[in-house]
Design an enzyme around this catalytic site. Structure first.
Site, short mmCIF file in Angstrom:
data_model
loop_
_atom_site.label_atom_id
_atom_site.label_comp_id
_atom_site.label_asym_id
_atom_site.label_seq_id
_atom_site.Cartn_x
_atom_site.Cartn_y
_atom_site.Cartn_z
N HIS A 70 0.91 -1.32 0.01
CA HIS A 70 -0.07 -0.12 -0.12
C HIS A 70 1.02 1.46 0.00
CE1 HIS A 70 0.39 -0.12 4.68
NE2 HIS A 70 0.52 1.31 4.35
N ASP A 99 0.01 -7.65 1.52
CA ASP A 99 0.50 -6.12 1.43
C ASP A 99 1.88 -5.94 1.57
OD1 ASP A 99 0.13 -3.56 1.99
OD2 ASP A 99 0.08 -3.36 4.01
N SER A 178 4.37 3.03 7.94
CA SER A 178 3.92 1.77 7.36
C SER A 178 5.37 1.21 6.55
CB SER A 178 3.02 1.83 6.32
OG SER A 178 1.73 1.85 6.73
#
Length: 220
Positions: A70, A99, A178
């Site tokens: 992402h 992911d 992230s």
């Protein structure tokens, strides 16, 4: 007896927080992205460039980097910053379901993370998260413990909703953390930070992809 003695010797508490930080920080990079988006509100509806940010972890000395899908999804350009150097990265592959994404930069002599075994984690183990919170504080280190294992968490991605089995921890994570690394106190990479609770009332609810899962996907 000798076996008891050797067993005691093996049981190490690992390194100090500062020792782990010093060891692992060279393996964590800052990632910035650019994405061309169509805007009906701009003059004549022309395209605009939107920027994004995240983190990544070096997994080979010749420039392969593990990140979250992402972070780089839809990006027209991906830049990796390591120290004072910027590199244009190629997306080798990405998988929205797990992911996980792999980037490659043209560099050698990098410091890859030592990959640990996320299956050996226990609730209560101390962990450090290293990443790039808010997209402008690269190399930030936060500490915590493993709060739970095998949490079934529904993740709202950029284009889909996905339920994943994740490590829950209470180390502080913020937007653009992230794909920062989650490390144990031996300095081993045991997770890839990928989510936090979206509730404004929640504190200390961060999640990470177990490294055994992430590395398996990355190799594929």
């Amino acid at each position: 007896d000798s076996s008891a003695a050797s067993g005691t010797a093996v049981a190490s508490s690992g390194m100090t927080t500062s020792q782990v930080s010093e060891m692992v920080s060279p393996s964590v990079v800052v990632i910035t992205t650019e994405q061309v988006v169509y805007s009906q509100w701009s003059w004549y509806g022309q395209n605009q460039v939107a920027s994004g940010a995240g983190s990544g972890v070096i997994i080979s000395s010749d420039g392969y980097i593990l990140t979250c899908a992402h972070v780089v999804s839809g990006a027209s350009q991906v830049t990796v910053t390591l120290g004072d150097s910027d590199y244009t990265a190629t997306v080798v592959g990405e998988d929205d379901t797990s992911d996980v994404a792999v980037l490659k930069i043209d560099a050698t002599g990098l410091t890859p993370a030592t990959v640990g075994d996320s299956d050996s984690l226990s609730v209560g183990d101390s962990v450090l998260a290293v990443g790039n919170p808010l997209g402008e504080l690269g190399g930030t280190v936060t500490s915590g413990i493993v709060s739970a294992l095998n949490r079934s968490v529904t993740i709202q991605g950029t284009s889909s909703t996905n339920t994943m089995s994740l490590i829950q921890m209470d180390a502080s994570v913020s937007p653009a953390n992230s794909a920062g690394g989650l490390f144990n106190m031996n300095g081993e990479l045991i997770g890839l930070v990928n989510a936090k609770s979206s509730s404004s009332d929640a504190e200390g609810l961060g999640f990470a992809i177990p490294i055994n899962d992430a590395i398996k996907v990355a190799q594929e």
